[in-house]
Design a protein around this motif. Structure first.
Motif, short mmCIF file in Angstrom:
data_model
loop_
_atom_site.label_atom_id
_atom_site.label_comp_id
_atom_site.label_asym_id
_atom_site.label_seq_id
_atom_site.Cartn_x
_atom_site.Cartn_y
_atom_site.Cartn_z
N LEU A 1 5.24 42.17 31.27
CA LEU A 1 3.89 42.74 31.25
C LEU A 1 3.05 42.03 30.19
N VAL B 1 -1.92 44.71 28.26
CA VAL B 1 -1.55 45.91 29.01
C VAL B 1 -0.70 46.82 28.13
N ASN C 1 -2.71 48.79 25.73
CA ASN C 1 -3.35 49.92 26.40
C ASN C 1 -2.35 51.02 26.72
N MET C 2 -1.11 50.64 26.99
CA MET C 2 -0.06 51.65 27.18
C MET C 2 0.19 52.42 25.88
N THR D 1 -2.63 54.83 25.48
CA THR D 1 -2.45 55.94 26.41
C THR D 1 -1.41 56.92 25.87
N PHE E 1 -8.29 52.36 32.42
CA PHE E 1 -6.91 51.86 32.44
C PHE E 1 -6.03 52.74 33.33
N GLN F 1 -6.45 52.20 37.02
CA GLN F 1 -5.82 50.97 37.51
C GLN F 1 -4.30 51.07 37.54
N THR F 2 -3.71 51.88 36.67
CA THR F 2 -2.25 51.83 36.49
C THR F 2 -1.52 53.12 36.86
N ARG G 1 1.35 52.95 39.59
CA ARG G 1 2.54 52.24 39.06
C ARG G 1 3.22 53.07 37.97
N GLY G 2 2.42 53.73 37.12
CA GLY G 2 2.97 54.59 36.08
C GLY G 2 3.80 55.73 36.65
#
Length: 181
Positions: free
Chosen positions: A98, A102, A105-106, A109, A139, A142-143, A146-147
């Motif tokens: 990754l 990203v 940003n994880m 989060t 974010f 967009q994710t 997948r998360g």
């Protein structure tokens, strides 16, 4: 100055202050993150800070450890690594290639989402600056799918489109903004 780093600092400060305000008598309380009670969630945040420090520094995946009560120190070490420009370049092999942007940003989060969880569980306030909320909302949009596949987010909670941005972010990551203990 990197805007995400500024947001990480703000979230780290806010979440550290919150963690430090939690009494031992609150460690067993339920949280909106149903896998964890308050102590378990703080432990998860401690591990997350160590993990994001390691991967920003091109290190390996670090397994979770037991609760130690040193969240602020861990998050400060994490921020020190993200302060270095090279920490934002390339990808992390520790988390499947990754991009490091990203991963930052994880980390953001994680800090804000779980900071909110802890605040809700303990009856405390948790304010997030609007630019941070907007970045998190974008974010998560967009994710989130997948998360959820990876088990990082719960099932989406329906939130009205005109709800505050923080509530919409929380809904995307599987939190009910109206959750109460």
């Amino acid at each position: 100055m990197n805007e995400t780093l500024t947001m990480l600092r703000g979230a780290a400060d806010r979440t550290s202050a919150l963690v430090e305000s939690i009494g031992d008598d609150q460690l067993g309380l339920h949280t909106p993150c149903t896998e964890y009670d308050v102590k378990g969630l703080i432990n998860h945040l401690e591990w997350g800070a160590t993990l994001f420090e390691s991967i920003a520094d091109d290190g390996e995946f670090t397994p979770p450890k037991e609760y130690t009560g040193d969240f602020r120190e861990r998050v400060e070490r994490m921020l020190a690594v993200w302060e270095r420009p090279e920490s934002w370049e390339g990808v992390s092999q520790a988390l499947g290639g990754l991009p490091k942007v990203v991963l930052a940003n994880m980390a953001l989060t994680d800090l804000v989402g779980h900071g909110w969880d802890l605040a809700r569980a303990t009856g405390k306030d948790y304010e997030v600056e609007e630019p941070t909320v907007q970045a998190l909302l974008a974010f998560a949009a967009q994710t989130a799918a997948r998360g959820r596949e990876k088990g990082a987010f719960g099932e989406e909670v329906a939130v009205p489109e005109d709800a505050p941005a923080l509530d919409r972010f929380l809904g995307l990551i599987g939190r009910d903004p109206a959750w109460k203990p």
